[in-house]
Every structure is written in structure tokens, then in C-alpha cells.
Scaffold this motif. Structure first.
Motif, mmCIF file in Angstrom:
data_model
loop_
_atom_site.group_PDB
_atom_site.id
_atom_site.type_symbol
_atom_site.label_atom_id
_atom_site.label_comp_id
_atom_site.label_asym_id
_atom_site.label_seq_id
_atom_site.Cartn_x
_atom_site.Cartn_y
_atom_site.Cartn_z
ATOM 1 N N CYS A 137 0.944 -1.154 -0.010
ATOM 2 C CA CYS A 137 -0.067 0.052 -0.091
ATOM 3 C C CYS A 137 0.724 1.320 -0.025
ATOM 4 O O CYS A 137 1.789 1.336 0.829
ATOM 5 C CB CYS A 137 -0.917 -0.015 1.231
ATOM 6 N N HIS A 244 -7.080 -10.043 2.755
ATOM 7 C CA HIS A 244 -5.917 -10.035 1.659
ATOM 8 C C HIS A 244 -5.070 -11.325 1.949
ATOM 9 O O HIS A 244 -4.325 -11.685 0.942
ATOM 10 C CB HIS A 244 -4.902 -8.858 1.774
ATOM 11 N N ALA A 286 -7.310 -7.828 -2.004
ATOM 12 C CA ALA A 286 -6.586 -7.403 -3.184
ATOM 13 C C ALA A 286 -5.727 -8.347 -3.984
ATOM 14 O O ALA A 286 -4.791 -9.232 -3.201
ATOM 15 C CB ALA A 286 -5.548 -6.074 -2.683
ATOM 16 N N MET A 288 -2.874 -10.136 -5.824
ATOM 17 C CA MET A 288 -1.495 -9.798 -6.122
ATOM 18 C C MET A 288 -0.862 -11.097 -6.618
ATOM 19 O O MET A 288 -0.881 -12.298 -6.196
ATOM 20 C CB MET A 288 -0.865 -9.664 -4.689
ATOM 21 N N LEU A 321 -5.124 -5.131 -7.987
ATOM 22 C CA LEU A 321 -4.123 -4.466 -7.457
ATOM 23 C C LEU A 321 -3.740 -3.225 -8.536
ATOM 24 O O LEU A 321 -3.569 -3.462 -9.601
ATOM 25 C CB LEU A 321 -3.093 -5.086 -6.942
ATOM 26 N N TRP A 329 4.915 -5.648 -6.180
ATOM 27 C CA TRP A 329 3.494 -6.237 -6.004
ATOM 28 C C TRP A 329 2.653 -5.695 -7.243
ATOM 29 O O TRP A 329 2.762 -4.467 -7.527
ATOM 30 C CB TRP A 329 2.867 -5.275 -4.768
ATOM 31 N N ALA A 331 -0.662 -6.667 -10.214
ATOM 32 C CA ALA A 331 -2.165 -7.406 -10.336
ATOM 33 C C ALA A 331 -1.720 -8.738 -10.834
ATOM 34 O O ALA A 331 -1.176 -9.141 -11.425
ATOM 35 C CB ALA A 331 -2.876 -6.619 -11.372
ATOM 36 N N ALA A 364 -4.597 4.493 -6.874
ATOM 37 C CA ALA A 364 -4.447 3.772 -5.546
ATOM 38 C C ALA A 364 -4.162 4.829 -4.513
ATOM 39 O O ALA A 364 -3.529 5.616 -4.615
ATOM 40 C CB ALA A 364 -3.251 2.724 -5.598
#
Length: 373
Positions: A137, A244, A286, A288, A321, A329, A331, A364
Motif C-alpha cells: 500500500c 488479503h 487485493a 497480487m 491491485l 506487488w 495485479a 491507488a
């Protein structure tokens, strides 16, 4: 579940100046008292509240029912400027608007307005920065600067409401129907101000904005004592748990607070909220790539959630993501995302994939603030 006090890591740094008192921070009685302390007529507080919450006025010149000689003083007393827009970015034909705000002390926060065909949602921040330190994040990487005040939270919603009311968003005049506490910060770590803003937003006009509590979603990474407290408030907001990962080993890495309250304790608190309030809980996940999107983890997530019963208490919201620049990190592959959905649905769990908006405007949370800083 544990009722231990929240650890010091959740507290904002000491020595920060507080924002000036604002009408949205105060009860109707406190607003009246505030004006009287300033030597002004207390009954003017209701007129100011009407301008702020109902007429969506932010220019003293619009408040013509206030005496010209006292107007500036009245506005400064109860409607001080709390935040200044630094940058407004637009996407999706102008129906997605992300605003970067500078608060009175220089802190930066973000809010996002998302207009759909049947509703308008405001995604708001509750803290400047965040102390939860989730590694994927953007906000979490910057640490916590301070909690936001009730009025600073409310002002994000009212700013969006003004833009809609004035026809600045494609689709003509409209109204904010939904508010999601999914912007910068951990809402449960700023519980008092967040609940104050919920009350201000749901109180009927002229003393509040008058929206439905069912249109408000409060997200958390899993501060169990606060989740339990929320279940006792009697306000039918939606609870969203940012899970998550379905296993402690991975969640300890992705959501460090899991070392304090495990997956089992956190999901149990979410289930308790659903049981007490009869409100379905949203599980935020999310996706990942090659981290938490394996098919076996979908099966495990299904087992964890269904272990509390199949009475429709939960819904899973998968989030593609939105990677931050230079981050490892990223998607999930679409094929992995589809298989994850298929396995959850096969387990009997309603599952959706969140609509991705605003990627071209650093969508984001925390990306825009980090870039500006």
C-alpha cells in the motif's frame, strides 16, 4: 477475541496542532455555545448549518440571510477553511475525480468521487498517512502523520456534494449516495472522529447531510476491539474487512496487524458484526500476482468464511491491485482472477471483482500524495 487496549503503534505522533473547531465537529448545542463564546448570536448556528449541509454553500456572499456586518465573523467562527485543493485529476470522462488536499498544517490527503449511472460514491481518507505498514500500500509506506478531525472527513464528502450540485461532474446535478472509508488511513484507528463524521453525514438536515447510514462503508484491516465496538453503535453501516490472505503465515507479511489479531480472531469479529447488525460484511481481497492468488488459497478462504455458516453473512470483493511505481506487488493474471472467483462461488460465497477506476490518475490511495510530497 481479545479486549486488550490498542498498542501505541496505532496512535498519532504527539505535539501536532489540531484543526480549528468547525461546525461539523460540534453538536447543535455546542455550535450555539461556540458562537456565544465569540460574542455572536447563538441562534445563527442553525442558519450556518443550513448553508453548509443543505444549501452546500461555501462562499459567505451566498449567505445573504446573515447580517452583512457579522457574516465574516460568523463564518470564521463555525466554518473555518480546513483544507485546500492542490490538484484535481479526472478519468472516465470526468466521472472519476481524485482530489489532492493540503490540510491546515500542510499534511496531504486524497479523496475520490466516482459517479455511476445509478449512484455517486465518495472515497474518503480518515488519516494523513497510515500506521498499519502494509507493504503493498502506497499510504502505508509513508507512515502515520496524524488523525484527521471529524470535520476534515466530512468536508471531503461535502466538497464532492458541491461539485455534483453545481453540475461540475458530467451527468448533471446530483447527490452523494455512498461514502466509503477506503482512502488514506485506518478508520478504526481514528474511531472517534470517524464515528463523528458518520453521525454528521447521517443526521437529517439542517444539522447534518442527511444521507442513509446504509450507504456508508467503513473499512478496516482488522482492529478487533473497534470492530466489536462498531457492532454496538446501532448505526447500520457496512463493515468491510481488508483480509488479503486466508492464512496467518501470509497475512502476517501482508497485513502486519495480523500478528496482534489472527485471521481467526479477525474473521470472528466480522462474523459477530454481521450477526449483531444483520448487515452483510464485505471481505476485501487485493489480488497480487503469485502472492495470494493461488487456487488453493481461494479454497482456503472459502473454508474459513463458510466455517461460520452459510446464511449469507459475507460477500467477497476481489480488488485488482493498482501497483505503485517500482513496486514488486502487481495485479493478478486475469486467468488466475477468474479461477479464484470460480472457486469461491463454487463454495457458495457471493464474489465480485471491483470495478477499476482511475488507474491513469494514480488511483491507488496514497499515490498522488506520495508523488506530490
Amino acid at each position: 477475541m481479545t479486549g486488550q487496549p490498542l498498542p501505541l503503534v496505532f496512535e498519532e505522533p504527539k505535539g501536532r496542532r489540531k484543526p480549528p473547531p468547525h461546525l461539523a465537529d460540534l453538536t447543535p448545542e455546542e455550535r450555539k455555545a461556540r458562537l456565544e463564546e465569540l460574542g455572536l448570536p447563538g441562534f445563527r448556528a442553525t442558519q450556518l448549518a443550513t448553508h453548509y449541509f443543505t444549501r452546500l454553500a461555501d462562499d459567505p456572499a451566498q449567505m445573504t440571510d446573515l447580517p452583512a456586518g457579522q457574516r465574516e465573523q460568523l463564518v470564521e467562527g463555525l466554518l473555518p477553511t480546513l483544507m485546500t485543493p492542490l490538484k484535481v485529476s479526472q478519468a472516465d470522462g470526468g466521472t472519476t475525480r481524485k482530489t489532492l488536499w493540503r490540510l491546515f498544517d500542510g499534511a496531504l490527503v486524497e479523496s475520490v468521487l466516482m459517479r455511476y449511472s445509478d449512484r455517486t460514491t465518495m472515497c474518503v481518507s480518515s488519516q494523513a498517512g497510515c500506521g498499519m505498514a502494509c507493504p503493498f500500500c502506497a499510504t502505508g509506506q509513508g507512515g502515520l502523520q496524524r488523525n484527521m478531525s471529524t470535520a476534515e472527513i466530512v468536508e471531503q464528502v461535502l466538497a464532492g456534494a458541491r461539485a455534483l450540485d453545481r453540475g461540475e461532474v458530467p451527468g448533471g446535478p446530483g447527490r452523494v449516495n455512498n461514502v466509503v472509508f477506503m482512502g488514506m488511513g485506518e478508520p478504526m484507528a481514528n474511531y472517534k472522529a470517524v464515528m463523528g463524521s458518520v453521525r454528521a453525514l447521517t443526521t437529517p438536515g439542517p444539522h447534518g447531510y442527511g444521507m442513509s447510514a446504509r450507504g456508508i462503508t467503513i473499512s478496516t484491516v482488522g482492529l478487533v476491539p473497534r470492530m466489536e465496538q462498531l457492532a454496538t453503535e446501532g448505526i447500520p453501516v457496512t463493515l468491510a474487512l481488508s483480509l488479503h490472505a486466508p492464512d496467518d503465515e501470509l497475512r502476517n507479511e501482508l497485513v502486519p496487524v495480523n500478528t496482534r489479531w489472527s485471521v481467526h480472531e479477525t474473521v470472528a469479529a466480522a462474523w459477530n458484526y454481521a450477526k449483531v447488525t444483520k448487515r452483510r460484511v464485505s471481505i476485501e481481497y487485493a489480488m497480487m500476482r503469485d502472492i495470494n492468488d493461488q487456487a488453493w488459497r481461494a479454497d482456503l478462504l472459502g473454508e474459513v468464511l463458510m466455517s461460520y455458516g452459510d446464511w449469507g453473512w459475507v460477500h467477497v470483493n476481489l480488488i485488482p491491485l493498482n501497483p505503485t511505481p517500482g513496486s514488486k506487488w502487481t495485479a493478478s493474471r486475469k486467468a488466475d482472477e477468474r479461477e479464484f472467483v470460480r472457486r469461491l462461488e463454487a463454495a457458495g460465497i457471493p464474489t465480485t471483482v471491483r470495478d477499476t477506476r482511475g488507474q491513469e490518475i494514480d488511483g491507488a490511495c496514497g499515490q498522488l500524495a506520495a508523488t506530490e510530497a
